[in-house]
Design an enzyme around this catalytic site. Structure first.
Site, PDB file in Angstrom:
ATOM      1  N   GLY A 291       6.727   5.047   8.252  1.00 30.75           N
ATOM      2  CA  GLY A 291       5.874   6.230   8.286  1.00 30.75           C
ATOM      3  C   GLY A 291       6.026   6.946   9.607  1.00 30.75           C
ATOM      4  O   GLY A 291       7.060   6.838  10.270  1.00 30.75           O
ATOM      5  N   SER A 292       4.979   7.658   9.989  1.00 29.97           N
ATOM      6  CA  SER A 292       5.070   8.481  11.196  1.00 29.97           C
ATOM      7  C   SER A 292       4.897   7.638  12.462  1.00 29.97           C
ATOM      8  O   SER A 292       4.295   6.557  12.428  1.00 29.97           O
ATOM      9  CB  SER A 292       3.979   9.550  11.154  1.00 29.97           C
ATOM     10  OG  SER A 292       2.720   8.920  11.110  1.00 29.97           O
TER      11      SER A 292
ATOM     12  N   CYS B  21      13.412  10.649   6.930  1.00 30.01           N
ATOM     13  CA  CYS B  21      13.184  10.204   8.309  1.00 30.01           C
ATOM     14  C   CYS B  21      14.416  10.453   9.177  1.00 30.01           C
ATOM     15  O   CYS B  21      14.294  10.827  10.332  1.00 30.01           O
ATOM     16  CB  CYS B  21      12.816   8.743   8.328  1.00 30.01           C
ATOM     17  SG  CYS B  21      13.943   7.738   7.372  1.00 30.01           S
TER      18      CYS B  21
ATOM     19  N   GLU C  12       9.056  16.438  14.888  1.00 32.61           N
ATOM     20  CA  GLU C  12       9.542  16.194  13.531  1.00 32.61           C
ATOM     21  C   GLU C  12       8.813  17.130  12.561  1.00 32.61           C
ATOM     22  O   GLU C  12       7.600  17.091  12.447  1.00 32.61           O
ATOM     23  CB  GLU C  12       9.269  14.739  13.140  1.00 32.61           C
ATOM     24  CG  GLU C  12       9.857  14.400  11.796  1.00 32.61           C
ATOM     25  CD  GLU C  12       9.597  12.948  11.398  1.00 32.61           C
ATOM     26  OE1 GLU C  12       8.455  12.490  11.543  1.00 32.61           O
ATOM     27  OE2 GLU C  12      10.542  12.292  10.944  1.00 32.61           O
TER      28      GLU C  12
ATOM     29  N   GLU D  56       9.389   1.361  11.084  1.00 32.08           N
ATOM     30  CA  GLU D  56      10.440   2.365  10.833  1.00 32.08           C
ATOM     31  C   GLU D  56       9.734   3.710  10.898  1.00 32.08           C
ATOM     32  O   GLU D  56       8.996   4.062   9.977  1.00 32.08           O
ATOM     33  CB  GLU D  56      11.035   2.182   9.432  1.00 32.08           C
ATOM     34  CG  GLU D  56      11.603   0.818   9.149  1.00 32.08           C
ATOM     35  CD  GLU D  56      12.964   0.611   9.765  1.00 32.08           C
ATOM     36  OE1 GLU D  56      13.559   1.586  10.265  1.00 32.08           O
ATOM     37  OE2 GLU D  56      13.436  -0.537   9.747  1.00 32.08           O
TER      38      GLU D  56
ATOM     39  N   GLY E 251       2.362   4.559  13.310  1.00 30.99           N
ATOM     40  CA  GLY E 251       2.987   3.338  13.825  1.00 30.99           C
ATOM     41  C   GLY E 251       2.279   2.847  15.083  1.00 30.99           C
ATOM     42  O   GLY E 251       2.053   1.646  15.269  1.00 30.99           O
TER      43      GLY E 251
ATOM     44  N   LYS F 129       0.842  -1.198   0.000  1.00 33.03           N
ATOM     45  CA  LYS F 129       0.000   0.000   0.000  1.00 33.03           C
ATOM     46  C   LYS F 129       0.875   1.245   0.000  1.00 33.03           C
ATOM     47  O   LYS F 129       1.487   1.603   0.996  1.00 33.03           O
ATOM     48  CB  LYS F 129      -0.939   0.070   1.210  1.00 33.03           C
ATOM     49  CG  LYS F 129      -2.016   1.131   0.932  1.00 33.03           C
ATOM     50  CD  LYS F 129      -2.590   1.841   2.111  1.00 33.03           C
ATOM     51  CE  LYS F 129      -1.885   3.061   2.621  1.00 33.03           C
ATOM     52  NZ  LYS F 129      -1.895   4.255   1.758  1.00 33.03           N
TER      53      LYS F 129
HETATM   54  P1  NAP Z   1       2.237   8.496   7.527  1.00 31.46           P
HETATM   55  O1  NAP Z   1       1.200   9.524   7.427  1.00 31.46           O
HETATM   56  O2  NAP Z   1       2.460   7.812   8.810  1.00 31.46           O
HETATM   57  O3  NAP Z   1       1.874   7.430   6.405  1.00 31.46           O
HETATM   58  C1  NAP Z   1       2.624   6.269   6.177  1.00 31.46           C
HETATM   59  C2  NAP Z   1       1.700   5.226   5.575  1.00 31.46           C
HETATM   60  O4  NAP Z   1       0.682   4.883   6.526  1.00 31.46           O
HETATM   61  C3  NAP Z   1       0.974   5.720   4.331  1.00 31.46           C
HETATM   62  O5  NAP Z   1       0.851   4.656   3.417  1.00 31.46           O
HETATM   63  C4  NAP Z   1      -0.347   6.143   4.911  1.00 31.46           C
HETATM   64  O6  NAP Z   1      -1.386   6.194   3.987  1.00 31.46           O
HETATM   65  C5  NAP Z   1      -0.599   5.086   5.959  1.00 31.46           C
HETATM   66  N1  NAP Z   1      -1.570   5.536   6.968  1.00 31.46           N
HETATM   67  C6  NAP Z   1      -1.880   6.810   7.328  1.00 31.46           C
HETATM   68  N2  NAP Z   1      -2.849   6.824   8.264  1.00 31.46           N
HETATM   69  C7  NAP Z   1      -3.171   5.530   8.506  1.00 31.46           C
HETATM   70  C8  NAP Z   1      -4.111   4.890   9.363  1.00 31.46           C
HETATM   71  N3  NAP Z   1      -4.933   5.587  10.143  1.00 31.46           N
HETATM   72  N4  NAP Z   1      -4.155   3.545   9.346  1.00 31.46           N
HETATM   73  C9  NAP Z   1      -3.346   2.824   8.538  1.00 31.46           C
HETATM   74  N5  NAP Z   1      -2.460   3.363   7.697  1.00 31.46           N
HETATM   75  C10 NAP Z   1      -2.360   4.704   7.680  1.00 31.46           C
HETATM   76  O7  NAP Z   1       3.638   9.020   7.087  1.00 31.46           O
HETATM   77  P2  NAP Z   1       3.966   9.908   5.810  1.00 31.46           P
HETATM   78  O8  NAP Z   1       3.386  11.245   6.075  1.00 31.46           O
HETATM   79  O9  NAP Z   1       3.577   9.205   4.561  1.00 31.46           O
HETATM   80  O10 NAP Z   1       5.566   9.923   5.845  1.00 31.46           O
HETATM   81  C11 NAP Z   1       6.280  10.726   6.709  1.00 31.46           C
HETATM   82  C12 NAP Z   1       6.690   9.984   7.967  1.00 31.46           C
HETATM   83  O11 NAP Z   1       7.373   8.788   7.658  1.00 31.46           O
HETATM   84  C13 NAP Z   1       7.637  10.774   8.809  1.00 31.46           C
HETATM   85  O12 NAP Z   1       7.274  10.705  10.164  1.00 31.46           O
HETATM   86  C14 NAP Z   1       8.976  10.084   8.612  1.00 31.46           C
HETATM   87  O13 NAP Z   1       9.884  10.252   9.627  1.00 31.46           O
HETATM   88  C15 NAP Z   1       8.563   8.684   8.434  1.00 31.46           C
HETATM   89  N6  NAP Z   1       9.575   7.918   7.699  1.00 31.46           N
HETATM   90  C16 NAP Z   1      10.358   7.017   8.386  1.00 31.46           C
HETATM   91  C17 NAP Z   1      11.341   6.303   7.731  1.00 31.46           C
HETATM   92  C18 NAP Z   1      12.211   5.305   8.458  1.00 31.46           C
HETATM   93  O14 NAP Z   1      12.794   4.462   7.813  1.00 31.46           O
HETATM   94  N7  NAP Z   1      12.315   5.364   9.754  1.00 31.46           N
HETATM   95  C19 NAP Z   1      11.521   6.481   6.353  1.00 31.46           C
HETATM   96  C20 NAP Z   1      10.715   7.395   5.683  1.00 31.46           C
HETATM   97  C21 NAP Z   1       9.738   8.097   6.380  1.00 31.46           C
HETATM   98  P3  NAP Z   1      -1.906   7.619   3.423  1.00 31.46           P
HETATM   99  O15 NAP Z   1      -0.727   8.357   2.937  1.00 31.46           O
HETATM  100  O16 NAP Z   1      -2.819   7.229   2.331  1.00 31.46           O
HETATM  101  O17 NAP Z   1      -2.562   8.328   4.551  1.00 31.46           O
END
Ligand code: NAP
Ligand code: MG
Length: 495
Positions: A242-243, A300, A399, A265, A247, A189
């Site tokens: 993701g965030s 990230c 962040e 992650e 998580g 996804k």
């Molecule tokens: P995000 O909002 O947490 O989204 C990540 C994924 O989760 C997306 O596919 C998102 O779908 C899905 N998601 C969102 N809300 C959800 C819910 N209620 N239930 C299930 N799935 C859900 O993160 P992002 O804004 O895409 O990316 C930024 C974040 O990723 C930052 O916090 C960054 O630090 C982190 N990140 C971490 C790493 C690492 O390796 N540690 C690497 C890259 C990024 P939708 O987009 O469709 O909402």
């Protein structure tokens, strides 16, 4: 990259697939709903994307389960899986121009970075796990004379990979590589902002010979498609990037459903420390600037907190501010552009709200701080540096996920480490010092999954990547990533 290639012209010839890929074919969502995919460099729509929901996720998971049980992938000899995955990797590279263009149009990253970075990294990841999988051995346990006990790794079954928008294809491949190589079926996804390359590679995987049902792609929103995967009773594991906020939701989904395994992650607020004994302040300043401005800070492990010794603070901040002033946001399809767009208007608004917060809480803005290229219709921002940040300010704790550096002044290594560790996050950390004892001591004291000494943001597939504390658990990359998608089985043979 061929210097002659006109990426704008090439983008006009691009045909974009927006449907889900389920059970070996591109399909609309069952309820036919779609949503717009926006180019953040222009604000204009690129395509309509299938909005998958529970019923679509059910179909994708059933397809994965069917493939896993059929065994034409899960029980295929590793040498054969390796051959097919190497072909998949080769196809990613063969489509490098197209994939780089899709990635750049979709998330606004500079085409040069997408072409030389993201797509190559994705292909390398798949290649690395392909090459590894026929070299992973089990164990024979020392259980006694009249008994032989084999300890073998087994694939878990159906893995859901839920990934973010900052490095869409390479984050997806960090999950796909180890999950597929070890014999699982995967539902991918992508983030709602960045579905294009995920959708495209489903076909390339099929062309490479990955059997029907082994890879399904369900674009859609987190609250619908993402949640449906998290809550699904027939998903065995989640590979999530993701965030931290989302998580935490996945841990809840797991507890409320089938205790599926979770690898997380998550976010970060990584400290980048520069001590007074660092003799190469130019190299350090360049590294600090690259550590926060690469990918417009949407990284990230971005070094978003500069922790600098009082003795060198003014000189050092002057150098960093110069880098910021030189780096101008530009058209992502121009091969000379080094700083592209912010992924969405919502994200840009969020970053700007942090700039206001920093100013309101008393930090000094010494570079940037404004939107840029507004005439493009897209979402751009100047590289931004705050000085005089105190460790309790929001811009030092939260962040931001944008090109905003928060500089905190300290006296000596001990205070630097204490400030660095005073965070809910623990993804990565960097330190610049000429003293090897200070470097080794700091490396052990810093609570982070990755520590860089006299460098920053280095990586290769050979070393694990992931966080401590609320930056998550489980590791991507390296052989350790197999731990997330396999488990050990003990087989006792009496004789
Ligand atoms: P995000 O909002 O947490 O989204 C990540 C994924 O989760 C997306 O596919 C998102 O779908 C899905 N998601 C969102 N809300 C959800 C819910 N209620 N239930 C299930 N799935 C859900 O993160 P992002 O804004 O895409 O990316 C930024 C974040 O990723 C930052 O916090 C960054 O630090 C982190 N990140 C971490 C790493 C690492 O390796 N540690 C690497 C890259 C990024 P939708 O987009 O469709 O909402
Ligand atoms: Mg999101």
């Amino acid at each position: 990259m061929s210097a002659q290639l006109d990426w704008h012209q090439r983008s006009n010839q691009l045909s974009i697939e927006g449907r889900a890929y389920i059970d070996g074919a591109y399909v609309d969502a069952i309820d036919s709903e779609t949503f717009a995919c926006i180019n953040p460099a222009t604000g204009k729509a690129l395509a309509r994307i299938a909005s998958c929901k529970d019923a679509d996720v059910d179909r994708a998971v059933a397809s994965c389960r069917g493939a896993f049980e059929r065994g034409d992938w899960s029980r295929m000899p590793p040498l054969e899986r390796k051959r097919i995955l190497l072909q998949f990797s080769a196809l990613l590279l063969a489509h490098r121009e197209e994939l780089a263009l899709l990635e750049s149009l979709n998330v606004g990253k500079p085409i040069t970075n997408a072409f030389n970075g993201d797509i190559v990294s994705a292909a390398t990841t798949i290649q690395w796990y392909a090459e590894a999988i026929d070299k992973v051995y089990g164990e024979v346990a020392p259980s006694g004379h009249a008994m032989t006990t084999l300890v073998i790794r087994e694939a878990l079954g159906v893995v859901a990979a839920v990934v973010p928008w900052n490095y869409p294809l390479s984050m997806a491949c960090w999950k796909l590589g180890p999950a597929l190589a070890s014999g699982n079926s995967v539902v991918l996804k992508p983030a709602e902002q960045s579905p294009l390359t995920a959708i495209r590679i489903a076909q390339l995987a099929a062309d490479a010979g990955i059997p029907k049902g082994v890879l399904n792609v369900v674009p859609g929103f987190g609250e619908t498609a993402g949640r449906a995967l998290g809550m699904h009773m027939d998903v065995d594991a989640i590979g999530f990037t993701g965030s931290t906020e989302v998580g935490k939701l996945f841990m809840q989904y797991s507890g409320l459903s089938n205790i599926k395994r979770i690898g997380l992650e998550l976010g970060g607020k990584s400290p980048h420390i520069v001590l007074a004994d660092c003799s190469d302040l130019d190299a350090a300043a360049q590294s600090v600037a690259a550590g926060i401005f690469a990918n417009a800070g949407q990284v990230c492990n971005a070094g978003s907190r500069l922790i600098v010794d009082r003795a060198i603070k003014d000189v050092f901040l002057g150098k960093v501010a110069e880098h910021a002033a030189r780096l101008r946001p530009g058209d992502p399809l121009d091969p000379d552009t080094r700083l592209g767009a912010i992924v969405s208007e919502k994200q840009l608004d969020r970053i700007m709200s942090y700039v206001e917060s920093g100013t309101r809480q008393g930090a000094s803005l010494i570079a940037g701080g404004r939107r840029a290229r507004e005439e493009s219709g897209g979402f751009f921002m100047e590289p931004t540096v705050f000085a005089d940040v105190s460790p309790d300010m929001r811009i030092a704790q939260e962040e931001i996920f944008g090109p905003v550096l928060s500089a905190i002044t300290v006296s000596g290594a001990d205070e630097a480490i204490a400030v660095a560790n005073a965070s809910q996050y623990g993804l990565a950390a960097g330190i610049w010092t000429d003293n090897v004892k200070t470097a080794m001591n700091a490396s052990r004291m810093l609570r982070a999954g990755v520590v860089w000494v006299n460098c920053f943001d280095r990586g290769s597939m050979s070393a694990p990547f992931g966080g401590f504390k609320q930056s998550g658990f489980g590791r991507d990359k390296s052989l350790h990533a197999f731990d997330k998608y396999t488990d050990w089985k003990s087989i006792w043979l009496a004789h």
